[in-house]
Design an enzyme around this catalytic site. Structure first.
Site, PDB file in Angstrom:
ATOM      1  N   ILE A  65     -38.245  67.788 -28.361  1.00 38.40           N
ATOM      2  CA  ILE A  65     -38.241  69.158 -28.695  1.00 38.40           C
ATOM      3  C   ILE A  65     -37.721  69.785 -27.304  1.00 38.40           C
ATOM      4  O   ILE A  65     -38.527  69.814 -26.157  1.00 38.40           O
ATOM      5  CB  ILE A  65     -39.107  70.010 -29.424  1.00 38.40           C
ATOM      6  CG1 ILE A  65     -39.630  69.197 -30.578  1.00 38.40           C
ATOM      7  CG2 ILE A  65     -38.988  71.339 -29.325  1.00 38.40           C
ATOM      8  CD1 ILE A  65     -38.707  69.325 -31.740  1.00 38.40           C
ATOM      9  N   LYS A  66     -36.520  70.361 -27.323  1.00 33.73           N
ATOM     10  CA  LYS A  66     -35.840  71.098 -25.996  1.00 33.73           C
ATOM     11  C   LYS A  66     -36.594  72.514 -25.916  1.00 33.73           C
ATOM     12  O   LYS A  66     -36.442  73.383 -26.740  1.00 33.73           O
ATOM     13  CB  LYS A  66     -34.528  71.031 -25.872  1.00 33.73           C
ATOM     14  CG  LYS A  66     -33.740  69.895 -25.757  1.00 33.73           C
ATOM     15  CD  LYS A  66     -32.216  69.838 -25.743  1.00 33.73           C
ATOM     16  CE  LYS A  66     -31.906  70.038 -24.552  1.00 33.73           C
ATOM     17  NZ  LYS A  66     -30.133  70.343 -24.424  1.00 33.73           N
ATOM     18  N   VAL A  67     -37.239  72.677 -24.819  1.00 34.74           N
ATOM     19  CA  VAL A  67     -38.006  74.007 -24.564  1.00 34.74           C
ATOM     20  C   VAL A  67     -36.952  74.615 -23.261  1.00 34.74           C
ATOM     21  O   VAL A  67     -37.285  73.873 -21.977  1.00 34.74           O
ATOM     22  CB  VAL A  67     -39.312  73.995 -24.248  1.00 34.74           C
ATOM     23  CG1 VAL A  67     -39.979  75.273 -24.290  1.00 34.74           C
ATOM     24  CG2 VAL A  67     -39.864  73.457 -25.655  1.00 34.74           C
TER      25      VAL A  67
END
Length: 325
Positions: A129-131
């Protein structure tokens, strides 16, 4: 020495349904890539220009807007994850990344909820998951990783951002096997600073800033955390070789996520010499010269972060608006 000997990886910075179902498998099989990344701009190009999604759109009937975006994006990520799964199971990367809604970049609760929701809906262990590395993002990174969710901390432009991500990863006390990358954006610096400096100082700001962050990450020795170099496509091909930002950032444990043309250019050259780590003294001298020339590098980094967030928000808005029709 091979890429595998130093744990250097190349991931495709591209997602599109036809590509996934055709050329992507070939790239995996021949060892050109061991992972993939996406972002709102990549999905915008895919969803709004490719005919490959028309069948799924018809099958989904009246689904529109963000729900339709999620359905299309999740399917793409699942396809990529399944193709990369043998690499993941063998411990050779095998990750694909998807970004949370960029409009949640300063909303901790909404980002955490969406990150967990995407991870569960995709239902593949090899998803990151890109944050975005914002003030809110550090808390999101810590929380997601504490739940065993792999994280790609993105839009890193400064050493300070990277250090805060490292603090968040340490504080997460993530379950064993939870992986993370710090995505350092490279070429965008040179597009700004090359116009401010003489030719002998061009093409160095992005590489040396990335090298400085790489050195910090490697020195930190955090299990499962690697430095990833993003924004590695060359805009000015008359000035730089197309594979410039790959060749200048080859190093132990490093990942480079690059556009397809850049990967193809690098592949023609085969594996070249190791460039990292670079001497911190050399790096400091370069940034000292920039300071002498009254170039505020920290200010440039802040502006690039703000611009990066804005670009992703604009792309996301364009997707949702078009899919509402």
């Amino acid at each position: 020495m091979s890429k595998q000997d130093i744990n250097f990886s190349i991931w495709a910075d591209y997602i599109e349904r036809d590509f996934l179902q055709n050329d992507f498998k070939k790239m995996i099989d021949e060892g050109s890539v061991t992972g993939a990344t996406s972002n709102p701009a990549i999905f915008k190009n895919a969803f709004l220009t490719s005919n490959a999604y028309e069948g799924q759109k018809r099958d989904l009937g009246g689904v529109k807007g963000k729900a339709l975006y999620e359905a299309l994006a999740i399917t793409d990520i699942q396809i990529a994850a399944d193709m990369l799964r043998p690499l993941y199971d063998a411990g050779n990367d095998g990750f694909v990344s998807i970004e949370i809604d960029p409009f949640y970049s300063e909303d901790v609760a909404a980002s955490i909820e969406e990150g967990i929701s995407l991870y569960r809906k995709i239902d593949r262990p090899n998803v990151m998951i890109k944050v975005p590395a914002t003030k809110a993002g550090y808390e999101v990174i810590k929380t997601l990783m504490s739940r065993g969710i792999h994280v790609n901390a993105t839009l890193i432009f400064s050493l300070g951002q990277a250090q805060k991500v490292m603090q968040a990863v340490r504080a997460a006390h993530a379950p064993e096997g939870t992986k993370s990358v710090i995505s350092v954006f490279v070429s965008r610096f040179d597009r700004v600073i090359d116009d401010m400096v003489p030719s002998d100082l061009m093409g160095m700001a992005g590489v040396l800033n990335a090298s400085r962050i790489y050195n910090e990450i490697e020195a930190g020795g955090i299990d499962g955390l690697r430095c990833l170099f993003a924004s590695t496509g060359v805009k000015d091909r008359a000035r730089y070789d197309e594979a410039y930002y790959i060749e200048e950032l080859i190093g132990k444990n490093a990942v480079n996520t690059a556009p397809l043309d850049t990967i193809a250019a690098y592949k023609k050259k085969r594996f070249t010499q190791i460039a990292l780590p670079r001497d911190n003294g050399q790096i400091d001298r370069y940034f000292g010269v920039l300071a002498q020339r009254k170039i505020d590098f920290a200010h440039v980094a802040r502006e690039l972060l703000e611009d990066g967030l804005l670009q992703f928000k604009d792309a996301f808005r364009d997707i949702i608006n078009e899919l509402e029709k």
